[in-house]
Write an enzyme that holds these catalytic residues in place. Structure first.
Site, PDB file in Angstrom:
ATOM      1  N   CYS A 122     -55.676  34.206  34.044  1.00 26.17           N
ATOM      2  CA  CYS A 122     -56.186  34.250  35.408  1.00 26.17           C
ATOM      3  C   CYS A 122     -55.038  34.064  36.407  1.00 26.17           C
ATOM      4  CB  CYS A 122     -57.250  33.174  35.601  1.00 26.17           C
ATOM      5  SG  CYS A 122     -58.002  33.194  37.238  1.00 26.17           S
ATOM      6  N   TYR A 149     -53.118  37.852  37.939  1.00 22.75           N
ATOM      7  CA  TYR A 149     -53.245  38.039  39.383  1.00 22.75           C
ATOM      8  C   TYR A 149     -51.878  38.098  40.049  1.00 22.75           C
ATOM      9  CZ  TYR A 149     -58.302  37.844  39.752  1.00 22.75           C
ATOM     10  OH  TYR A 149     -59.631  38.149  39.669  1.00 22.75           O
ATOM     11  N   GLU A 194     -60.532  39.433  31.807  1.00 25.16           N
ATOM     12  CA  GLU A 194     -59.970  39.836  33.097  1.00 25.16           C
ATOM     13  C   GLU A 194     -60.118  41.342  33.299  1.00 25.16           C
ATOM     14  OE1 GLU A 194     -58.872  38.148  35.627  1.00 25.16           O
ATOM     15  OE2 GLU A 194     -58.996  36.160  34.725  1.00 25.16           O
TER      16      GLU A 194
END
Length: 222
Positions: free
Chosen positions: A137, A141, A207
């Site tokens: 995560c 990103y 994801e």
């Protein structure tokens, strides 16, 4: 010195990461052509996800072996609650919805599965396993933010989203987790390193599904 454990994890999940960077959701976001309904879907699910993500970070802090690590997890959890919530609320209001719309959202299958995966690791796993599970995560990103950094979409919402995840402030948070996963990976026995890798791959898959579900406006079939 051997290969940093972060590189072991990244290599194991590289095909998934390549698929993420090639996904039309991110390509269209960078170009400024992504329909707003898909971005709103993503923001709603991300808001629900981050509530559980903060709980997982608190669980990581509870398994910390020193005050510095405990402090790091506490700060990251607080940052998730304060900064991310404010950002998501701001985005949804700029796109014409009230903030209450976030609270009214229903978890989709991927959001439900991803958060249950993280919560299960936080209950049953070691600190190293928790870090490996939450790391995608953070790291994905940051990678997406940097990948899209050269893009300047006309839509200011998309431009600000890219800027947030490509920022040095966010990079500092990611680096703290990368340093920790390297440290924990070096000392972990082979069976724990194997589980850490499995968690990292699984979270990376979720994801991908997060972007894919938003792009396709996926919903429960019944």
């Amino acid at each position: 010195m051997g290969t940093p454990f972060r590189d072991v994890l990244r290599q194991a999940a590289q095909p998934i990461w390549d698929a993420i960077l090639a996904h039309p959701f991110l390509k269209e976001l960078g170009a400024g052509t992504l329909p707003h309904d898909r971005f709103l879907y993503f923001i709603r699910q991300d808001y629900l996800y981050l509530f559980e993500f903060a709980r997982v970070l608190c669980a990581g802090g509870s398994k910390a072996e020193d005050l510095d690590t405990l402090e790091m997890f506490a700060k990251h959890a607080a940052n998730t609650v304060a900064v991310e919530r404010a950002m998501h609320t701001g985005f949804i209001q700029r796109l014409g919805l009230e903030a209450d719309a976030l609270l009214d959202s229903l978890r989709t299958p991927t959001t439900q599965a991803y958060t249950r995966h993280l919560l299960a690791v936080s209950r049953e796993g070691t600190l190293g396993e928790i870090v490996a599970a939450v790391l995608p995560c953070y790291w994905i990103y940051q990678t997406v933010g940097r990948h899209l950094a050269a893009c300047q979409p006309a839509d200011p919402v998309y431009r600000d989203w890219i800027k947030a995840y490509g920022s040095e402030t966010f990079a500092d948070l990611v680096q703290q987790q990368l340093i920790l996963v390297d440290r924990l990976g070096v000392r972990a026995p082979p069976h724990e390193r194997r589980r850490m890798t499995e968690h990292f791959i699984q979270s990376s898959r979720y994801e991908y599904l997060f972007w894919d579900d938003a792009y396709n406006l996926a919903a429960w079939p019944v």
